[in-house]
Scaffold this motif. Structure first.
Motif, PDB file in Angstrom:
ATOM      1  N   LEU A   1      -2.576   6.256   4.953  1.00  0.00           N
ATOM      2  CA  LEU A   1      -1.931   6.968   3.847  1.00  0.00           C
ATOM      3  C   LEU A   1      -2.914   7.773   3.004  1.00  0.00           C
ATOM      4  CD1 LEU A   1       0.450   4.061   2.863  1.00  0.00           C
ATOM      5  CD2 LEU A   1       1.192   6.291   3.700  1.00  0.00           C
ATOM      6  N   GLY A   2      -4.201   7.630   3.299  1.00  0.00           N
ATOM      7  CA  GLY A   2      -5.200   8.404   2.562  1.00  0.00           C
ATOM      8  C   GLY A   2      -5.459   7.915   1.161  1.00  0.00           C
ATOM      9  N   ILE A   3      -5.258   6.625   0.906  1.00  0.00           N
ATOM     10  CA  ILE A   3      -5.690   6.088  -0.385  1.00  0.00           C
ATOM     11  C   ILE A   3      -6.804   5.073  -0.130  1.00  0.00           C
ATOM     12  CG2 ILE A   3      -3.356   6.417  -1.329  1.00  0.00           C
ATOM     13  CD1 ILE A   3      -3.171   3.364  -1.628  1.00  0.00           C
ATOM     14  N   ARG A   4      -7.503   4.677  -1.208  1.00  0.00           N
ATOM     15  CA  ARG A   4      -8.618   3.749  -1.021  1.00  0.00           C
ATOM     16  C   ARG A   4      -8.171   2.331  -1.355  1.00  0.00           C
ATOM     17  NH1 ARG A   4     -14.586   4.093  -3.750  1.00  0.00           N
ATOM     18  NH2 ARG A   4     -15.490   2.328  -2.626  1.00  0.00           N
ATOM     19  N   LEU A   5      -8.521   1.400  -0.485  1.00  0.00           N
ATOM     20  CA  LEU A   5      -8.172  -0.010  -0.699  1.00  0.00           C
ATOM     21  C   LEU A   5      -9.452  -0.785  -0.953  1.00  0.00           C
ATOM     22  CD1 LEU A   5      -7.609  -3.080   0.643  1.00  0.00           C
ATOM     23  CD2 LEU A   5      -5.793  -2.042  -0.723  1.00  0.00           C
ATOM     24  N   ILE A   6      -9.518  -1.433  -2.088  1.00  0.00           N
ATOM     25  CA  ILE A   6     -10.670  -2.275  -2.422  1.00  0.00           C
ATOM     26  C   ILE A   6     -10.311  -3.713  -2.062  1.00  0.00           C
ATOM     27  CG2 ILE A   6     -12.186  -3.089  -4.288  1.00  0.00           C
ATOM     28  CD1 ILE A   6     -12.504  -0.107  -3.826  1.00  0.00           C
ATOM     29  N   PRO A   7     -11.031  -4.332  -1.122  1.00  0.00           N
ATOM     30  CA  PRO A   7     -10.740  -5.721  -0.778  1.00  0.00           C
ATOM     31  C   PRO A   7     -11.040  -6.631  -1.972  1.00  0.00           C
ATOM     32  CG  PRO A   7     -12.139  -4.689   0.893  1.00  0.00           C
ATOM     33  CD  PRO A   7     -12.101  -3.765  -0.282  1.00  0.00           C
ATOM     34  N   GLY A   8     -10.074  -7.489  -2.288  1.00  0.00           N
ATOM     35  CA  GLY A   8     -10.262  -8.361  -3.441  1.00  0.00           C
ATOM     36  C   GLY A   8      -9.585  -9.706  -3.258  1.00  0.00           C
ATOM     37  N   VAL A   9      -9.691 -10.528  -4.293  1.00  0.00           N
ATOM     38  CA  VAL A   9      -9.090 -11.856  -4.284  1.00  0.00           C
ATOM     39  C   VAL A   9      -8.964 -12.294  -5.742  1.00  0.00           C
ATOM     40  CG1 VAL A   9     -11.333 -13.083  -4.161  1.00  0.00           C
ATOM     41  CG2 VAL A   9      -9.275 -14.170  -3.217  1.00  0.00           C
ATOM     42  N   GLU A  10      -8.008 -13.172  -6.035  1.00  0.00           N
ATOM     43  CA  GLU A  10      -7.894 -13.751  -7.379  1.00  0.00           C
ATOM     44  C   GLU A  10      -8.122 -15.250  -7.252  1.00  0.00           C
ATOM     45  OE1 GLU A  10      -4.167 -13.038  -9.449  1.00  0.00           O
ATOM     46  OE2 GLU A  10      -4.985 -13.752 -11.354  1.00  0.00           O
TER      47      GLU A  10
ATOM     48  N   VAL B   1       0.845  -1.200   0.000  1.00  0.00           N
ATOM     49  CA  VAL B   1       0.000   0.000   0.000  1.00  0.00           C
ATOM     50  C   VAL B   1       0.882   1.253   0.000  1.00  0.00           C
ATOM     51  CG1 VAL B   1      -1.731   1.278   1.322  1.00  0.00           C
ATOM     52  CG2 VAL B   1      -1.945  -1.197   1.078  1.00  0.00           C
ATOM     53  N   GLN B   2       1.976   1.215   0.756  1.00  0.00           N
ATOM     54  CA  GLN B   2       2.914   2.341   0.767  1.00  0.00           C
ATOM     55  C   GLN B   2       3.475   2.588  -0.630  1.00  0.00           C
ATOM     56  OE1 GLN B   2       4.249   4.371   3.652  1.00  0.00           O
ATOM     57  NE2 GLN B   2       4.617   5.503   1.737  1.00  0.00           N
ATOM     58  N   ARG B   3       3.845   1.507  -1.296  1.00  0.00           N
ATOM     59  CA  ARG B   3       4.398   1.640  -2.645  1.00  0.00           C
ATOM     60  C   ARG B   3       3.348   2.194  -3.618  1.00  0.00           C
ATOM     61  NH1 ARG B   3       9.093  -0.699  -4.931  1.00  0.00           N
ATOM     62  NH2 ARG B   3       9.041  -0.683  -7.203  1.00  0.00           N
ATOM     63  N   ALA B   4       2.104   1.711  -3.473  1.00  0.00           N
ATOM     64  CA  ALA B   4       1.025   2.209  -4.337  1.00  0.00           C
ATOM     65  C   ALA B   4       0.852   3.717  -4.135  1.00  0.00           C
ATOM     66  CB  ALA B   4      -0.279   1.471  -4.031  1.00  0.00           C
ATOM     67  N   ALA B   5       0.857   4.149  -2.880  1.00  0.00           N
ATOM     68  CA  ALA B   5       0.714   5.584  -2.583  1.00  0.00           C
ATOM     69  C   ALA B   5       1.879   6.356  -3.208  1.00  0.00           C
ATOM     70  CB  ALA B   5       0.651   5.803  -1.075  1.00  0.00           C
ATOM     71  N   ASP B   6       3.098   5.826  -3.060  1.00  0.00           N
ATOM     72  CA  ASP B   6       4.280   6.490  -3.631  1.00  0.00           C
ATOM     73  C   ASP B   6       4.183   6.608  -5.149  1.00  0.00           C
ATOM     74  OD1 ASP B   6       5.290   6.599  -1.098  1.00  0.00           O
ATOM     75  OD2 ASP B   6       6.717   4.934  -1.347  1.00  0.00           O
ATOM     76  N   LYS B   7       3.535   5.639  -5.772  1.00  0.00           N
ATOM     77  CA  LYS B   7       3.440   5.627  -7.240  1.00  0.00           C
ATOM     78  C   LYS B   7       2.216   6.381  -7.739  1.00  0.00           C
ATOM     79  CE  LYS B   7       7.097   3.046  -7.631  1.00  0.00           C
ATOM     80  NZ  LYS B   7       8.354   3.624  -8.130  1.00  0.00           N
ATOM     81  N   GLY B   8       1.494   7.029  -6.830  1.00  0.00           N
ATOM     82  CA  GLY B   8       0.376   7.878  -7.255  1.00  0.00           C
ATOM     83  C   GLY B   8      -0.936   7.140  -7.471  1.00  0.00           C
TER      84      GLY B   8
ATOM     85  N   GLU C   1       4.802  -2.262 -12.741  1.00  0.00           N
ATOM     86  CA  GLU C   1       4.802  -1.373 -11.579  1.00  0.00           C
ATOM     87  C   GLU C   1       3.373  -0.981 -11.220  1.00  0.00           C
ATOM     88  OE1 GLU C   1       5.601  -0.278  -8.606  1.00  0.00           O
ATOM     89  OE2 GLU C   1       7.630  -0.065  -9.413  1.00  0.00           O
ATOM     90  N   LEU C   2       3.139  -0.782  -9.946  1.00  0.00           N
ATOM     91  CA  LEU C   2       1.824  -0.344  -9.473  1.00  0.00           C
ATOM     92  C   LEU C   2       1.420   0.952 -10.178  1.00  0.00           C
ATOM     93  CD1 LEU C   2       2.377  -1.124  -5.693  1.00  0.00           C
ATOM     94  CD2 LEU C   2       0.625  -2.180  -7.142  1.00  0.00           C
ATOM     95  N   GLY C   3       0.229   0.958 -10.724  1.00  0.00           N
ATOM     96  CA  GLY C   3      -0.312   2.176 -11.339  1.00  0.00           C
ATOM     97  C   GLY C   3       0.267   2.554 -12.678  1.00  0.00           C
ATOM     98  N   ARG C   4       1.348   1.897 -13.085  1.00  0.00           N
ATOM     99  CA  ARG C   4       2.000   2.287 -14.350  1.00  0.00           C
ATOM    100  C   ARG C   4       1.354   1.508 -15.503  1.00  0.00           C
ATOM    101  NH1 ARG C   4       8.114   1.211 -14.330  1.00  0.00           N
ATOM    102  NH2 ARG C   4       7.488  -0.691 -15.386  1.00  0.00           N
ATOM    103  N   LEU C   5       0.249   2.032 -15.968  1.00  0.00           N
ATOM    104  CA  LEU C   5      -0.578   1.324 -16.949  1.00  0.00           C
ATOM    105  C   LEU C   5      -1.206   2.335 -17.894  1.00  0.00           C
ATOM    106  CD1 LEU C   5      -2.556  -0.820 -14.353  1.00  0.00           C
ATOM    107  CD2 LEU C   5      -1.093  -1.811 -16.114  1.00  0.00           C
ATOM    108  N   PRO C   6      -1.534   1.886 -19.111  1.00  0.00           N
ATOM    109  CA  PRO C   6      -2.294   2.776 -19.987  1.00  0.00           C
ATOM    110  C   PRO C   6      -3.699   3.021 -19.439  1.00  0.00           C
ATOM    111  CG  PRO C   6      -1.843   0.663 -21.087  1.00  0.00           C
ATOM    112  CD  PRO C   6      -1.217   0.600 -19.743  1.00  0.00           C
ATOM    113  N   ARG C   7      -4.355   4.060 -19.948  1.00  0.00           N
ATOM    114  CA  ARG C   7      -5.743   4.322 -19.526  1.00  0.00           C
ATOM    115  C   ARG C   7      -6.677   3.330 -20.196  1.00  0.00           C
ATOM    116  NH1 ARG C   7      -6.303  10.692 -19.805  1.00  0.00           N
ATOM    117  NH2 ARG C   7      -8.477  10.098 -19.911  1.00  0.00           N
TER     118      ARG C   7
END
Ligand code: AMP
Ligand code: MN
Ligand code: MN
Ligand code: MN
Length: 289
Positions: free
Chosen positions: A56-65, A24-31, A258-264
């Motif tokens: 950290l003030g970000i939203r976490l969606i509980p999930g599973v694969e 989660v910290q890394r996700a926040a750091d990556k925007g 990388e977390l968040g590093r994706l096309p739209r």
């Protein structure tokens, strides 16, 4: 500004390498603004991740694969916005973990037959007593120098037709969707471009998935090509499925994901978050788009 969604990620509760807090910290750091934790067949890390996200003030969606099987092919079904601890889901996941434990012994036996001893112990050590994935076997094979990298470990030892491959029944596609819906979640087919099935079978898969209550497919994934994004974006529309976006991040060592590093998402898709994950919805499509 538009929010950044990453709705597919792993921790060391399954085959990732970060703790839930570190992820989660890394996700926040990556925007990343909205992160879904989607470990394989386990919801254990969600509490810690929720707590870290709050801080950290970000939203976490509980999930599973969820590991599922459809016509002899393993299909991964991501459940988004699930209620962790839901009895039906948890009972189902416990069964999958049992299959994982049994399978790990068979994988090790297959590798031993091919002359490689001690892989169960080795993989277990890397899994820290958590669920055993082929990823842990691959990491062990790389660590002992038997494979040059993870890709080669899978190719040489762990894929279909190789000594460490064991067929697994997991659960049916329909059952995976049932469990996810029972826990109030939205079922999404993970990384569709990764399945080696042709166009006609893919269309059958999406039809079956939609009919049993599946909500969406990952249109944007860390493992998708630009062509795949376009193709599955079009198919999402055609099959009236919502579109998801997730990196499938496992580890900082895999530098190309990388977390968040994706096309739209393509603008013609309806995002799986179109209602901001309103409570009580299994991801029905909006009346009007
Ligand atoms: P399992 O669910 O135990 O069969 O393991 C599947 C996992 O292996 C996937 O979730 C990926 O994280 C990983 N995996 C599959 N293929 C590869 C590959 N070629 N290179 C690296 N990791 C892979
Ligand atoms: Mn994995
Ligand atoms: Mn997967
Ligand atoms: Mn994954």
């Amino acid at each position: 500004m538009e929010k950044s969604y990453d709705l597919h990620s792993h921790t060391l509760q399954s085959d990732g390498t970060l703790t839930p807090s570190e992820l989660v910290q890394r996700a926040a750091d990556k925007g990343v603004d909205v992160l879904a934790l989607t470990d394989h067949d386990v919801t254990e890390g969600i509490d810690e991740a929720l707590q870290a996200a709050r801080q950290l003030g970000i939203r976490l969606i509980p999930g599973v694969e969820v590991s599922a099987n459809w016509e002899g092919t393993t299909i991964h079904v991501v459940g988004l916005d699930i209620e962790p601890g839901n009895e039906i889901l948890e009972r189902g996941l416990a069964g999958l973990r049992q299959q994982r434990n049994d399978r790990a012994l068979e994988i090790a036996a297959g590798l031993e037959k091919a002359g490689i001893a001690g892989t169960h112990e080795g993989a277990s050590r890397l899994a820290h007593g958590k669920i055993l994935s082929r990823t842990h076997f691959a990491r062990y094979l790389v660590a002992t120098g038997l494979a040059a990298d993870m890709g080669k470990a899978f190719k040489k030892y762990l894929r279909k037709g190789k000594p460490g491959f064991v067929r697994s029944d997991w659960c049916s596609l329909e059952t995976s969707v049932e469990w996810i819906r029972a826990a109030g979640g939205r079922a999404v087919i993970a990384h569709p471009e990764r399945y080696t099935i042709g166009r006609a079978r893919m269309e059958r898969l999406l039809t079956a998935f939609r009919e049993c209550g599946g909500a969406g497919i990952e249109v944007v994934s860390g493992s998708h090509t630009p062509g795949g994004v376009e193709r599955f974006g079009r198919m999402a529309c055609e099959f009236e499925l919502l579109a998801s976006r997730g990196s499938d991040f496992h580890s900082p060592e895999t530098t190309w994901i990388e977390l968040g590093r994706l096309p739209r998402l393509p603008e013609y898709c309806v995002p799986v978050w179109h209602d901001d994950f309103a409570a009580g919805s299994n991801g029905d499509r909006p009346e009007q788009v």
